[in-house]
Each structure stands twice: as structure tokens, then as C-alpha cells.
Design an enzyme around this catalytic site. Structure first.
Site, PDB file in Angstrom:
ATOM      1  N   LYS A 173       0.595  -1.564   0.288  1.00 13.60           N
ATOM      2  CA  LYS A 173       0.097  -0.215   0.224  1.00 13.60           C
ATOM      3  C   LYS A 173       1.146   0.569   0.305  1.00 13.60           C
ATOM      4  O   LYS A 173       1.607   1.287   0.638  1.00 13.60           O
ATOM      5  CB  LYS A 173      -1.050  -0.271   0.707  1.00 13.60           C
ATOM      6  CG  LYS A 173      -1.796   0.656   1.197  1.00 13.60           C
ATOM      7  CD  LYS A 173      -3.057   0.779   2.418  1.00 13.60           C
ATOM      8  CE  LYS A 173      -4.040   1.959   2.848  1.00 13.60           C
ATOM      9  NZ  LYS A 173      -4.570   1.942   3.883  1.00 13.60           N
ATOM     10  N   SER A 181      -9.479   2.319   3.083  1.00 14.23           N
ATOM     11  CA  SER A 181      -8.951   3.103   2.040  1.00 14.23           C
ATOM     12  C   SER A 181      -7.864   2.282   1.370  1.00 14.23           C
ATOM     13  O   SER A 181      -7.243   2.379   0.065  1.00 14.23           O
ATOM     14  CB  SER A 181      -7.652   4.512   2.940  1.00 14.23           C
ATOM     15  OG  SER A 181      -6.773   3.515   3.607  1.00 14.23           O
ATOM     16  N   SER A 231      -9.551  -0.356   7.864  1.00 14.97           N
ATOM     17  CA  SER A 231      -9.380   0.660   5.420  1.00 14.97           C
ATOM     18  C   SER A 231      -8.624  -1.214   5.144  1.00 14.97           C
ATOM     19  O   SER A 231      -8.023  -0.820   3.880  1.00 14.97           O
ATOM     20  CB  SER A 231      -7.736   1.279   5.693  1.00 14.97           C
ATOM     21  OG  SER A 231      -8.773   2.057   5.345  1.00 14.97           O
TER      22      SER A 231
HETATM   23  N1  GLN Z   1     -12.678   4.403   6.282  1.00 16.97           N
HETATM   24  C1  GLN Z   1     -11.836   4.839   7.563  1.00 16.97           C
HETATM   25  C2  GLN Z   1     -11.541   6.874   7.053  1.00 16.97           C
HETATM   26  O1  GLN Z   1     -12.078   7.046   6.198  1.00 16.97           O
HETATM   27  C3  GLN Z   1     -10.908   4.390   7.760  1.00 16.97           C
HETATM   28  C4  GLN Z   1      -9.428   4.635   7.690  1.00 16.97           C
HETATM   29  C5  GLN Z   1      -8.574   3.605   7.177  1.00 16.97           C
HETATM   30  O2  GLN Z   1      -8.923   2.955   8.370  1.00 16.97           O
HETATM   31  N2  GLN Z   1      -6.999   4.715   7.529  1.00 16.97           N
HETATM   32  O3  GLN Z   1     -11.178   7.606   8.065  1.00 16.97           O
END
Ligand code: GLN
Length: 514
Positions: free
Chosen positions: A83, A158, A182
Site C-alpha cells: 500500500k 482506504s 482500511s
Molecule cells: N474509512 C475510514 C476512514 O475514512 C478508515 C480509514 C483507515 O482505516 N485508514 O477514516
């Protein structure tokens, strides 16, 4: 031995065995993945960067070391997608943002360094929502990743790039980061397996920070065993990360193998949290979840209903704590030390350059969270917002402590819905935020979580994930139970879940048909 497409369909464990046996070279494995990426990624867009020369050079050096008789790690020569939140020296690291376009790190993140030391080959950097803020990858400054199960759907976020890369056989393994879900939510939406380790289990050094008290690096794969093997590579204390735990971790892979061997569900106490069976759970998700509970009880597990009264405030608390920490972490993108610099015409004062750079370099969601976080931390409102959110965080931790006094693991749907259509949330951030309701409590409490596929939803044929949670330090418990459940799902379906995707060949097949 195997041809390219067979090679890309091996699990990491199978590929590692073939590499050790000398049936396949690391160069063959890397080349097969690069070919696969060339075949499908034009459409899927799971990758932000690849560098065939760098990947093949790394693979060649593994082959040479093996030929020289060196004893290598269990996954040596296996390709790994990374990532783009993790900095690497061999390819750019952008965190999905224009402000870091083309940025080259002078060092590798610790998780990356550990992967390299274990002989894994970086096959490319994967797409993500900008600075990991989002649940669909639509917030990437470089355009969204598509879900290989249905090309009109998001892969979650994400870490949608890592999840799609693994689901579409572009890589057998990937790394992700999980601040509010994420890793787990994209795994659920793409039919892959993802784990968020105990907070502090894996070093955050070199992970581009979103919210430091929540961020955790973890593995993504097609099977529970592969996920565990990758977890074993990256876990462990790192003096570069002050929150890194000093702990003797048991082998996650051994736990997964034990689980797959059967018997470990007998007597397991599984908590189902009332507040995680939210009203908005999609019927097909709910049905698969209940079916998986039935599979568990048939093996002798005991289902216990759990009340966690403060979970309903988790999303609200998270969306104060995260922006507060993010607004502070993102202050470093000041046009001086990193990445983009925009100089406005005429008045090139420090303030003007900084604000012009941040205006151009950050996307809408990032700006929204910086503003929200700055406001929540401002002198007059600190106690009312940030302070209250921290209190809720403590109450959620207590809810978990009480739950784990009664049960060994907690089970829930990983996400309340399957993958939604690209653009369906129409830029309404609340809809994205609510999709995190099931994953966020674990981040607020610092406990480990695992998502694994349990079938598809009847109404849309898209993957459904089961989330398992355990107390801090008990990551191995998740792999043991997860591998046992995976085995039951495979027996029920007659094939592993990852082998069932109808359109995993994605763009290539569709293009060929036209
Ligand atoms: N969807 C969550 C957010 O927007 C998770 C983000 C993450 O785990 N990086 O913050």
C-alpha cells in the site's frame, strides 16, 4: 513447472513451497505477477507504481542467494504488493495524494524492511484513498480502483488497491494499513482476507501517518494461512516506533494451521454484539452472517449475545479523534520539506506558498478533515469535542473488556453492506463514515481484528466478510478460529472462496470479448 496464469493462482504458501523446492524461481514468480498486472491493471487500477526492473532485480538476488545455499525465510521469493502509505526506497510513495506526487523516500518503512529481509519481492505500490481517508478508494488523487468482482463497484477503502491486487491475482500478498477499517473493510468487499494486528504489534515507522493512536499496519491475502504467514514476517518490536510493543508473539501461521486441522471451534465462546447488528445491515450480509454462526455452533461453539452500549457513539468519537490527529500529522506538508511546492504569482511569501500548495495538493476529504480536526482541537472547544471523544474511547474499551470476560472472540459482519456502485455515495462523506461502524470500535480499543469471506450476498452476488475480534495480544486466536471457519466455508462451497469469483479476470476478459 507451471505456466504464468497457474503461478499467479497459487496461494503464497503454495508458491513458497514451490520456490523452496526449486520448481519455480523468484524471477518467474515476479514476472508472472508483472504480466498479470499488465494484463488487467489498466482497467482495475490497483497499482499506483510498478518498476519491473527493480522487482526483477530483487527477485534475481533471492534466486542467487538460494542457489548459493543460503537459508532463506519461509516466504523468500514471493511477490508482495505494498500500500502506498508505506514508504519504500525503490518506488515512489504518495499515500494517494498529489502533495506527494513522485516522492521518493530515503528509507524503507520497517514493515517493508522486514518483508525485504524475509526475501519478499516488492511488486508494486497500491492505490488508496488520499492519506487513507475513505472507504472506497474514490478519494485517491489518482482515480479509483475497481472491484474485480464487478467492475462498476468500489473495492472498499482506504486499501482498495491492495485488496483488489490480491483478489485479481495481481499479487498473492499485500500490505495495508487499518486506522478505522482500511484493511478489513476492503478485504470484505473483495472477498479477500485481511488482518488488523493488535495496536503496536507491527511498527508504524515509515507508515505515512493518518491518526497515530489508531494506525496499524497489517497483511492482506487470499487465505487465512497466507495472511498469518505475512503477519509473522512484519510483527515485532521496533525501537523506531515508541508505541511498538515488546512482546513474544506466537507464530500466527502455526495457529492458522492448527485451526485448519479442525477441532478448535469446539467450546469456543463467540460474542455477538447487539450494537454491531446495525439496523442498516444489508439483508444478504445479515443472512450470510447468521449462516456462519450456524456453522460455528454445529462445530460446538457457543454463541453469546453481548451488550456494548457505547458502540453506538464509536463513529462520532472516531470522526473527532481521527481528524484531530490527522490535522496535526498533515501539518508537515508545508511545501518546504516534502513533495509539492506551488508558488503563487507575485507574492511568494512563506504563508502564500504554503497555502497555495495545500490548496492544490490536498483533495476535498483531506481538507474537510483538517478543518474538522483543527476546530475540534481549538482552545474553546477542546474539552467539548476532542475531550468528550476521548472519554467515549475509554467507555468503548471498557465495553470490550466486559465482553471479553464472557467470550473468547467477537463476531460481526465486517461491513454492513457489500460493495456499492462507484459514485453511489455521491460525495456524501456521511455514507462512507457509516460503513465504518462495524470496524471502528476495534481501532479505538487497540484490539486485533480479522476479516474473512463467508459467501456472497443473495441480492447482488458480491462477497460478504466475517469480522472476528479478540483481546489485545490475542491475534493468534483470530487466525486459529479464522482458519477453522475458512475450512467450513470451503467444505460448504466445494472450493476455496477466492476461486469462486465470476469476473476475477476482470478487464482482460471483457476486452477480449468485445
Ligand atoms: N474509512 C475510514 C476512514 O475514512 C478508515 C480509514 C483507515 O482505516 N485508514 O477514516
Amino acid at each position: 513447472m507451471a505456466n504464468n496464469s497457474e503461478l499467479t493462482r497459487l496461494t503464497a504458501a503454495e508458491l513458497a513451497a514451490a520456490l523452496t523446492a526449486g520448481e519455480v524461481s523468484a524471477v518467474d514468480a515476479a514476472q508472472a505477477q508483472l504480466d498479470r498486472i499488465a494484463e488487467v491493471d489498466g482497467e482495475l487500477h490497483a497499482f499506483l507504481a510498478t518498476d519491473a526492473e527493480a522487482s526483477l532485480a530483487a527477485a534475481r538476488s533471492i534466486d542467487e542467494r538460494r542457489a548459493a545455499g543460503e537459508s532463506l525465510g519461509a516466504l523468500a521469493g514471493v511477490p508482495l504488493a505494498i500500500k502506498d502509505v508505506l514508504v519504500t526506497t525503490d518506488m515512489p510513495s504518495t499515500s494517494g495524494s498529489k502533495i506527494l506526487e513522485g516522492y521518493r523516500s530515503p528509507f524503507d518503512a520497517t514493515a517493508v524492511a522486514k518483508a525485504r529481509a524475509a526475501g519478499l519481492v516488492n511488486i508494486g505500490k497500491t492505490n488508496m484513498d488520499e492519506f487513507a481517508m475513505g472507504s472506497s478508494t474514490e478519494n485517491s488523487a489518482y482515480g479509483p480502483t475497481l472491484n474485480p468482482w464487478a467492475l462498476d463497484r468500489v473495492p472498499g477503502g482506504s486499501g482498495g488497491g491492495s485488496a483488489t491486487a490480491v483478489a485479481a491475482f495481481e499479487a498473492p500478498l499485500a500490505l495495508g494499513s487499518d486506522t478505522g477499517g482500511s484493511i478489513r473493510q476492503p478485504a470484505a468487499l473483495t472477498g479477500t482476507v485481511g488482518a488488523k494486528p493488535t495496536y503496536g504489534g507491527v511498527s508504524r515507522y515509515g507508515a505515512i501517518a493518518l491518526a497515530s493512536s489508531l494506525d496499524q499496519i497489517g497483511p492482506v491475502a487470499r487465505t487465512v494461512l497466507d495472511t498469518a504467514l505475512m503477519h509473522d514476517v512484519i510483527v515485532g518490536h521496533d525501537p523506531h516506533d515508541s508505541t511498538s510493543l515488546k512482546h513474544e508473539w506466537p507464530s500466527m501461521a502455526a495457529a492458522a494451521r492448527e485451526g485448519a486441522a479442525g477441532g478448535s471451534l469446539n467450546g469456543l465462546r463467540v460474542g455477538v454484539v447487539k450494537q454491531l447488528m446495525l439496523e442498516g445491515v444489508q439483508p444478504g450480509v445479515k443472512a450470510r452472517f447468521e449462516e456462519s454462526l450456524a456453522l460455528l455452533t454445529a462445530q460446538g461453539a457457543e454463541i453469546v449475545e453481548i451488550d456494548a452500549p457505547h458502540f453506538e457513539y464509536a463513529v462520532a468519537a472516531y470522526y473527532l479523534i481521527l481528524p484531530a490527529e490527522a490535522s496535526s500529522n498533515l501539518a508537515k506538508y508545508d511545501s518546504v520539506r516534502f513533495g509539492l511546492r506551488v508558488t503563487p504569482d507575485g507574492a511568494g511569501t512563506v504563508e502564500n506558498v504554503m497555502s497555495a500548495t495545500r490548496e492544490v495538493g490536498f483533495g476535498a476529504e483531506v481538507k474537510r478533515r483538517i478543518i474538522l480536526g483543527t476546530y475540534a482541537l481549538s482552545a474553546g472547544y477542546y474539552d467539548a469535542y476532542y475531550g468528550s471523544a476521548q472519554k467515549v474511547r475509554t467507555l468503548i474499551q471498557r465495553d470490550f473488556a466486559q465482553a471479553f470476560a464472557q467470550v473468547d472472540v467477537i463476531a460481526s459482519p465486517t461491513a454492513p453492506t457489500t460493495a456499492w456502485q462507484l459514485g453511489a455515495h455521491g460525495g456524501d462523506p456521511m455514507q462512507d463514515y457509516l460503513n465504518d461502524a462495524t470496524t471502528i470500535p476495534a481501532n479505538l480499543a487497540g484490539i486485533p481484528g480479522l476479516s474473512l469471506p463467508i459467501g456472497t450476498a443473495a441480492e447482488d452476488g458480491l462477497p460478504v466478510g466475517l469480522q472476528l475480534l479478540a483481546p489485545a495480544y490475542e491475534d493468534a486466536r483470530l487466525y486459529r478460529a479464522g482458519a477453522a471457519i475458512e475450512q467450513l466455508v470451503t467444505e460448504r462451497d466445494g472450493s476455496p472462496f477466492w476461486a469462486q469469483a465470476p469476473s476475477l479476470v476482470g478487464g482482460a476478459a471483457r476486452k477480449a470479448a468485445n
